[in-house]
Scaffold this active site. Structure first.
Site, mmCIF file in Angstrom:
data_model
loop_
_atom_site.group_PDB
_atom_site.id
_atom_site.type_symbol
_atom_site.label_atom_id
_atom_site.label_comp_id
_atom_site.label_asym_id
_atom_site.label_seq_id
_atom_site.Cartn_x
_atom_site.Cartn_y
_atom_site.Cartn_z
ATOM 1 N N HIS A 40 36.140 47.303 35.978
ATOM 2 C CA HIS A 40 36.500 46.740 34.660
ATOM 3 C C HIS A 40 35.654 45.672 34.245
ATOM 4 O O HIS A 40 35.236 44.656 34.998
ATOM 5 C CB HIS A 40 38.013 46.123 34.825
ATOM 6 C CG HIS A 40 38.624 45.866 33.397
ATOM 7 N ND1 HIS A 40 38.618 46.758 32.356
ATOM 8 C CD2 HIS A 40 38.495 44.412 33.035
ATOM 9 C CE1 HIS A 40 39.124 45.919 31.455
ATOM 10 N NE2 HIS A 40 39.129 44.700 31.706
ATOM 11 N N ASN A 52 38.815 50.722 40.842
ATOM 12 C CA ASN A 52 38.650 50.778 39.442
ATOM 13 C C ASN A 52 37.481 49.809 39.214
ATOM 14 O O ASN A 52 37.364 48.632 39.869
ATOM 15 C CB ASN A 52 39.716 50.544 38.707
ATOM 16 C CG ASN A 52 39.443 50.730 37.294
ATOM 17 O OD1 ASN A 52 38.518 51.588 36.860
ATOM 18 N ND2 ASN A 52 39.840 49.854 36.387
HETATM 19 C C1 GRF Z 1 31.993 50.924 32.384
HETATM 20 O O1 GRF Z 1 31.619 49.823 31.686
HETATM 21 C C2 GRF Z 1 33.268 50.528 33.409
HETATM 22 O O2 GRF Z 1 33.262 49.112 33.540
HETATM 23 C C3 GRF Z 1 34.351 50.875 32.488
HETATM 24 O O3 GRF Z 1 33.838 51.996 31.848
HETATM 25 C C4 GRF Z 1 32.448 51.946 31.898
HETATM 26 C C5 GRF Z 1 32.172 53.281 32.499
HETATM 27 O O4 GRF Z 1 30.598 53.648 32.278
HETATM 28 N N1 GRF Z 1 35.518 50.982 33.247
HETATM 29 P P1 GRF Z 1 30.231 54.838 32.982
HETATM 30 O O5 GRF Z 1 30.815 56.177 32.512
HETATM 31 O O6 GRF Z 1 30.191 54.782 34.437
HETATM 32 O O7 GRF Z 1 28.532 54.833 32.547
#
Ligand code: GRF
Length: 214
Positions: free
Chosen positions: A110, A108
């Site tokens: 974050h 994941n």
């Molecule tokens: C990112 O900020 C990631 O850190 C978080 O959700 C967002 C996803 O962005 N978990 P995207 O959909 O990949 O543009």
């Protein structure tokens, strides 16, 4: 052989796009077998279709419990027998059974320097706390939310005029560098999870992971 990957999204899919781009440029030896979204209109689904990747929408609203949704999700993922599951902006809390089933093979990303700011609104929280730095972490998924072994982090200095939006923009650029990097390590069998730690090239990484510097 390319590492077979399934990506889970809920939104824009810019991290998915970074993985697609790097695999098209041959800098990442992965085959994204499917993209699964829990939201019908997620823009990431368009990105997947453009790259000829099969897509599935599994709306959590159609399931009466977390357990039944996660079971359906697991069944869909397992059609593709992936070696790695990548959560890329997948905004669902997962059950313990689900996370245990994919232990060591689910990542994941974050947007905080974990263990700081698990959960939502991380950019605003870092600004409100007057932190000097904010950043992003890639970690193995464990049963506790945003608490699995950290693999890699990238940080940026918080400026006095930063807003949650301006910070999010800078952090998003870092995400597109460090997520493919972690996936690449995994695809090269350099990265594993063992004893609740992330190991790279046979050694345990520090608690806050590898520190990426531009
Ligand atoms: C990112 O900020 C990631 O850190 C978080 O959700 C967002 C996803 O962005 N978990 P995207 O959909 O990949 O543009």
């Amino acid at each position: 052989m390319a590492l077979s990957v399934v990506v889970l999204i809920s939104g824009s899919g810019s991290n998915l796009q970074a993985l697609i781009d790097q695999s098209l440029q041959n800098s990442l030896n992965i085959a994204i077998r499917a993209v699964i979204s829990n939201k019908e209109g997620a823009f990431g689904l368009e990105r997947a279709k453009k790259a000829n990747i099969p897509t599935h929408v599994l709306s959590h609203k159609e399931y009466d419990s977390r357990e039944s949704f996660d079971q359906a999700l697991q069944n869909t993922i397992d059609i593709y027998q992936p070696e790695l599951i990548v959560l890329a902006g997948f905004m669902r809390i997962l059950t313990e059974n689900f996370t245990r089933y994919y232990q060591g093979k689910m990542l994941n990303i974050h947007p905080s320097l974990l263990p700081k700011y698990k959960g939502l609104d991380t950019h605003a929280r870092a600004i409100a706390a007057k932190d000097k730095f904010h950043g992003v972490s890639v970690h193995f998924v464990s049963a506790q939310l945003d608490a699995g072994a950290v693999i890699i982090q990238a940080s940026t200095q918080i400026q006095s005029n930063d807003t949650p939006d301006s910070l999010a923009k800078r952090i998003s650029k870092l995400e597109h560098i460090i997520y493919p990097k972690a996936v690449k390590w995994f695809s090269e069998n350099r990265l594993i999870e063992k004893e609740s730690k992330a190991w790279l090239d046979g050694s345990p990484l520090p608690k806050n992971g590898f520190q990426y510097n531009q």
